[in-house]
Design a protein around this motif. Structure first.
Motif, PDB file in Angstrom:
ATOM      1  N   ARG A   1     -34.680   8.944  -0.197  1.00 35.85           N
ATOM      2  CA  ARG A   1     -34.135   9.980   0.684  1.00 35.85           C
ATOM      3  C   ARG A   1     -35.212  10.484   1.638  1.00 35.85           C
ATOM      4  O   ARG A   1     -34.942  10.721   2.819  1.00 35.85           O
ATOM      5  N   LEU A   2     -36.444  10.658   1.144  1.00 36.78           N
ATOM      6  CA  LEU A   2     -37.543  11.114   1.995  1.00 36.78           C
ATOM      7  C   LEU A   2     -37.761  10.162   3.165  1.00 36.78           C
ATOM      8  O   LEU A   2     -37.955  10.595   4.305  1.00 36.78           O
ATOM      9  N   ARG A   3     -37.722   8.865   2.890  1.00 38.99           N
ATOM     10  CA  ARG A   3     -38.001   7.854   3.923  1.00 38.99           C
ATOM     11  C   ARG A   3     -36.751   7.410   4.683  1.00 38.99           C
ATOM     12  O   ARG A   3     -36.810   6.530   5.521  1.00 38.99           O
ATOM     13  N   ARG A   4     -35.598   8.031   4.389  1.00 39.05           N
ATOM     14  CA  ARG A   4     -34.348   7.745   5.122  1.00 39.05           C
ATOM     15  C   ARG A   4     -33.960   6.269   5.031  1.00 39.05           C
ATOM     16  O   ARG A   4     -33.533   5.660   6.009  1.00 39.05           O
ATOM     17  N   VAL A   5     -34.094   5.674   3.846  1.00 39.13           N
ATOM     18  CA  VAL A   5     -33.764   4.246   3.683  1.00 39.13           C
ATOM     19  C   VAL A   5     -32.636   4.035   2.685  1.00 39.13           C
ATOM     20  O   VAL A   5     -32.388   2.898   2.271  1.00 39.13           O
ATOM     21  N   LEU A   6     -31.934   5.101   2.282  1.00 39.83           N
ATOM     22  CA  LEU A   6     -30.854   4.944   1.301  1.00 39.83           C
ATOM     23  C   LEU A   6     -29.791   3.920   1.730  1.00 39.83           C
ATOM     24  O   LEU A   6     -29.307   3.161   0.878  1.00 39.83           O
ATOM     25  N   PRO A   7     -29.399   3.857   3.022  1.00 37.97           N
ATOM     26  CA  PRO A   7     -28.380   2.863   3.390  1.00 37.97           C
ATOM     27  C   PRO A   7     -28.790   1.422   3.097  1.00 37.97           C
ATOM     28  O   PRO A   7     -27.920   0.568   2.902  1.00 37.97           O
ATOM     29  N   GLN A   8     -30.100   1.147   3.052  1.00 39.33           N
ATOM     30  CA  GLN A   8     -30.548  -0.205   2.703  1.00 39.33           C
ATOM     31  C   GLN A   8     -30.250  -0.535   1.239  1.00 39.33           C
ATOM     32  O   GLN A   8     -30.293  -1.700   0.843  1.00 39.33           O
ATOM     33  N   TRP A   9     -29.963   0.481   0.448  1.00 41.76           N
ATOM     34  CA  TRP A   9     -29.780   0.315  -0.993  1.00 41.76           C
ATOM     35  C   TRP A   9     -28.319   0.459  -1.416  1.00 41.76           C
ATOM     36  O   TRP A   9     -28.028   0.515  -2.618  1.00 41.76           O
ATOM     37  N   THR A  10     -27.378   0.496  -0.490  1.00 41.10           N
ATOM     38  CA  THR A  10     -25.980   0.762  -0.853  1.00 41.10           C
ATOM     39  C   THR A  10     -25.462  -0.247  -1.873  1.00 41.10           C
ATOM     40  O   THR A  10     -24.890   0.128  -2.912  1.00 41.10           O
ATOM     41  N   ALA A  11     -25.653  -1.534  -1.610  1.00 36.53           N
ATOM     42  CA  ALA A  11     -25.164  -2.559  -2.541  1.00 36.53           C
ATOM     43  C   ALA A  11     -25.869  -2.454  -3.890  1.00 36.53           C
ATOM     44  O   ALA A  11     -25.237  -2.589  -4.954  1.00 36.53           O
ATOM     45  N   LEU A  12     -27.190  -2.195  -3.869  1.00 35.48           N
ATOM     46  CA  LEU A  12     -27.934  -2.070  -5.116  1.00 35.48           C
ATOM     47  C   LEU A  12     -27.477  -0.854  -5.909  1.00 35.48           C
ATOM     48  O   LEU A  12     -27.426  -0.883  -7.147  1.00 35.48           O
ATOM     49  N   LEU A  13     -27.135   0.225  -5.216  1.00 34.96           N
ATOM     50  CA  LEU A  13     -26.655   1.422  -5.904  1.00 34.96           C
ATOM     51  C   LEU A  13     -25.278   1.187  -6.527  1.00 34.96           C
ATOM     52  O   LEU A  13     -24.991   1.691  -7.620  1.00 34.96           O
ATOM     53  N   ARG A  14     -24.435   0.421  -5.856  1.00 37.21           N
ATOM     54  CA  ARG A  14     -23.133   0.071  -6.458  1.00 37.21           C
ATOM     55  C   ARG A  14     -23.353  -0.717  -7.752  1.00 37.21           C
ATOM     56  O   ARG A  14     -22.688  -0.480  -8.771  1.00 37.21           O
ATOM     57  N   ASN A  15     -24.281  -1.673  -7.705  1.00 33.22           N
ATOM     58  CA  ASN A  15     -24.594  -2.440  -8.908  1.00 33.22           C
ATOM     59  C   ASN A  15     -25.156  -1.534 -10.002  1.00 33.22           C
ATOM     60  O   ASN A  15     -24.872  -1.720 -11.190  1.00 33.22           O
ATOM     61  N   ALA A  16     -25.973  -0.554  -9.593  1.00 31.64           N
ATOM     62  CA  ALA A  16     -26.559   0.362 -10.569  1.00 31.64           C
ATOM     63  C   ALA A  16     -25.485   1.228 -11.225  1.00 31.64           C
ATOM     64  O   ALA A  16     -25.568   1.541 -12.422  1.00 31.64           O
ATOM     65  N   VAL A  17     -24.463   1.622 -10.460  1.00 30.77           N
ATOM     66  CA  VAL A  17     -23.349   2.389 -11.036  1.00 30.77           C
ATOM     67  C   VAL A  17     -22.659   1.566 -12.122  1.00 30.77           C
ATOM     68  O   VAL A  17     -22.391   2.056 -13.233  1.00 30.77           O
ATOM     69  N   ALA A  18     -22.395   0.295 -11.806  1.00 32.53           N
ATOM     70  CA  ALA A  18     -21.755  -0.584 -12.796  1.00 32.53           C
ATOM     71  C   ALA A  18     -22.634  -0.748 -14.032  1.00 32.53           C
ATOM     72  O   ALA A  18     -22.134  -0.750 -15.169  1.00 32.53           O
TER      73      ALA A  18
END
Length: 661
Positions: free
Chosen positions: A369-386
């Motif tokens: 969030r500090l570096r404003r790069v969360l959108p680069q991680w959208t797919a990885l975050l979906r996988n992390a939710v699963a």
């Protein structure tokens, strides 16, 4: 009495001595690691080199910025040689100071750097040691010595290499136009009149670097151009990636490189070969080594981001606790390791390491969030939710869902973002995590506000802010919630509350987080609220916001701040300056491709020209920019209108700006 002074030492503006003659040294004595020899492999930077040398002829300061390994230092050294020896611009010589700003173990303090420069300028240690910890006195002595060189026509070039910020570099720079300085940094600095940003070499230049590194007797580049281009591509066209420092046995064998002290790195080509061999020969040892590596990255990332994360409760005992006392070192480590951390997260998710798959994004959330790069991680975050759901871990699942919602907000997918925040809040409620539930609800309020549902957003954000108060070090999420609440109130014309909450948020972002972009967003909100209230302090906060946005190249945020500054200047009667600033705001909005914001700024300019009776200027502006007044965002207050007269007249209130960065 007529004294000709030589052989003495200047202390500030006082010279101690009688009948003493001062003679400056014929040349600046070099440091042990002073200006290195010219690099025989330097190539592909002829335009940048010419620009740097021309900048040193015209300006007091030239700044070169770019990513690690891009060749900033090599360019600075070559430019120094050319300006000093080839062009004869600096008869006094060249000083170079390496600050090691991104190496927490070897970083020089400002006082240490001033001491080294003074020694290079032939000031004896007995005059430096008594004040070696007094930065102010060292700076006075340093300026006096530079003034003495200037008085004797001995113009100096000072190369300040590897600085991280303006505060660290400024005391080392000449204060007048007689001497000049060349500064390198990874960060976009707001320093000096001439700033250069280096990109990667083009393909031909990258191959030429490879040819020169191999040497004149090696014909492999010419024999197989395609392979040479492939190697250059694997090095990402970075000029330092074919070089190897030659330390330790692996480095001597050209299997790894040491980009700087304390860090090791594979060449990409060697790494690919090692992966192939490991897949064939590794067996169980590879799996064990991978597990150790993933554990190291998880634990170190959690420690490095501890001051950024109020959602991670991990041990900070042992050697990793160094980041607790030195948060900036943690962020530096995360910056250096970002590519590895991203690759590791992809790897653990692909390989089915379920716990690592969810824990790595959790540990990195505050940094992303500090570096404003969360959108680069959208797919990885979906996988992390699963992964979190498969583990049955309600708390972890809630954290990655909350991060996913923020990533979706940054992508503009506000309905999906709101749904993710609601799901996160439910998981936290299930886990009995009341604080984290309120964090998720604050993010829901942020999504609703961006949808124009400001009354609903304010209700949710007020409750979240109140319930998060007094939770000790858990400041990050509350600071964001305060800023979001202030922005929603601003849309509802609750100016006094907006000013109050945004001021508190700005203070949280500055210390201890030093999140300058979020601070700028809060300052922009505060400045706009104060401007609407007629408070002259508005301009102070807006100016600070604009400097942060400019430093970090946030064009939409800069355009919003400049638009507000233009309105503040107009209200104060500085109408010509207001128009100049509004023109800059329009240019920034256009570069940011923010049509709505650009339309608002153009409307303000047209309004200004109309009030001043400059009909031709208004017509010219309209013909060039074709402004179209867009409807206000859903739920926003109606556009503010200009008033008559001076003082708080002009624009009594600020036309709506989006405030997006």
């Amino acid at each position: 009495m007529n004294n000709h002074i030589s052989g003495g030492v200047f202390f500030s503006t006082v010279v101690m001595g009688q009948q003493i003659n001062i003679t400056l040294p014929r040349e600046v004595k070099p440091r042990l690691n002073a200006l290195p020899a010219r690099d025989w492999a330097f190539t592909g930077r002829s335009d940048e080199l010419a620009e740097a040398v021309e900048g040193l002829q015209r300006f007091r300061l030239v700044t070169i910025v770019g990513m690690p390994g891009i060749g900033k230092t090599r360019l600075a050294i070559e430019a120094a040689w050319r300006a000093w020896k080839d062009e004869g611009l600096f008869p006094g010589g060249v000083l170079i100071i390496e600050l090691h700003s991104y190496d927490h173990r070897n970083r020089l303090s400002t006082a240490q750097a001033l001491g080294e420069l003074l020694r290079d300028l032939a000031i004896p240690d007995e005059h430096i040691e008594p004040i070696r910890n007094d930065e102010q006195e060292l700076a006075k002595l340093y300026r006096s010595v530079l003034a003495a060189y200037a008085e004797h026509g001995r113009r100096l070039l000072i190369v300040v290499d590897d600085t991280s910020d303006e505060e660290q570099a400024s005391p080392l720079l000449p204060s007048d136009s007689h001497h000049a300085a060349l500064v390198t940094s990874r960060h976009k600095l707001v320093l000096g009149e001439a700033r250069m940003e280096l990109g990667s070499l083009d393909a031909d230049a990258a191959v030429e670097v490879l040819r020169r590194v191999l040497g004149a007797g090696d014909t492999r580049v010419d024999d197989d151009r395609v392979a040479a281009e492939r190697i250059a591509d694997l090095c990402s066209h970075l000029p330092l990636a074919p070089f190897n420092p030659g330390l330790e046995s692996l480095a001597r064998a050209h299997l790894i490189e040491i980009p700087r002290w304390g860090r090791w790195r594979f060449h990409d080509l060697v790494r690919l070969y090692a992966e192939e061999r490991a897949a064939v020969d590794g067996g169980g040892e590879v799996a064990e080594a991978e597990h150790r590596l993933y554990t190291y990255y998880l634990e170190t990332a959690a420690a490095a981001a501890l001051n950024l994360n109020d959602l991670v409760a991990m041990s900070n005992d042992g050697p990793l606790s160094r980041f607790v006392a030195n948060p900036s070192a943690g962020v530096t480590w995360l910056d250096d390791e970002y590519a590895n951390l991203l690759a590791t997260t992809i790897r653990v998710q692909d390989a089915g390491y379920t716990r690592f798959a969810v824990m790595l994004p959790v540990a990195l959330g505050g940094y992303l969030r500090l570096r404003r790069v969360l959108p680069q991680w959208t797919a990885l975050l979906r996988n992390a939710v699963a992964a979190g759901e498969s583990l049955g871990e309600a708390e972890l699942t809630g954290i990655v869902l909350d991060l996913l919602g923020l990533a979706l907000q940054d992508e503009g997918r506000l309905d999906d973002a709101a749904a993710a925040a609601r799901r996160a809040a439910k998981y936290f409620r299930k886990a009995g995590e009341g604080f984290r539930e309120n964090v998720a609800l604050s993010h829901l309020g942020r999504a609703l506000a961006r949808q124009g549902r400001h009354k609903q957003a304010v209700k949710i954000l007020r409750r979240a802010v109140d319930k998060m108060e007094g939770r000790g070090g858990r400041m990050t999420s509350r600071a964001h919630a305060l800023k979001d609440l202030a922005e929603a109130l601003l849309h509802l014309r609750g100016f006094e509350e907006a000013a109050k909450y945004s001021e508190e948020a700005a203070g949280c972002f500055w210390m201890p987080l030093k999140d300058e972009i979020s601070e700028a967003e809060a300052l922009l909100c505060q400045g706009r609220a104060l401007l609407a209230l007629g408070d002259p302090m508005a301009l102070v906060h807006l100016d600070r916001a604009s400097r942060h946005f400019r430093k970090h190249d946030r064009l939409a945020g800069l355009a919003s701040a400049l638009n507000a500054i233009g309105c503040a200047l107009w209200s104060g009667g500085s109408r010509d300056e207001a128009i100049r600033v509004l023109h800059e705001a329009a240019d920034c909005a256009e570069k940011a491709a923010d049509d709505r914001l650009r339309s608002e700024v153009i409307d303000n300019l047209l309004l200004a020209y109309t009030i001043l009776g400059r009909v031709d200027d208004a017509a010219r502006l309209a013909s060039v920019h074709h402004p179209r007044t867009l409807p206000p965002l859903p739920g926003t207050a109606p556009p503010y209108t200009p008033g008559e007269g001076g003082g708080r007249g002009g624009w009594r209130r600020l036309r709506r700006s989006t405030g997006r960065s």
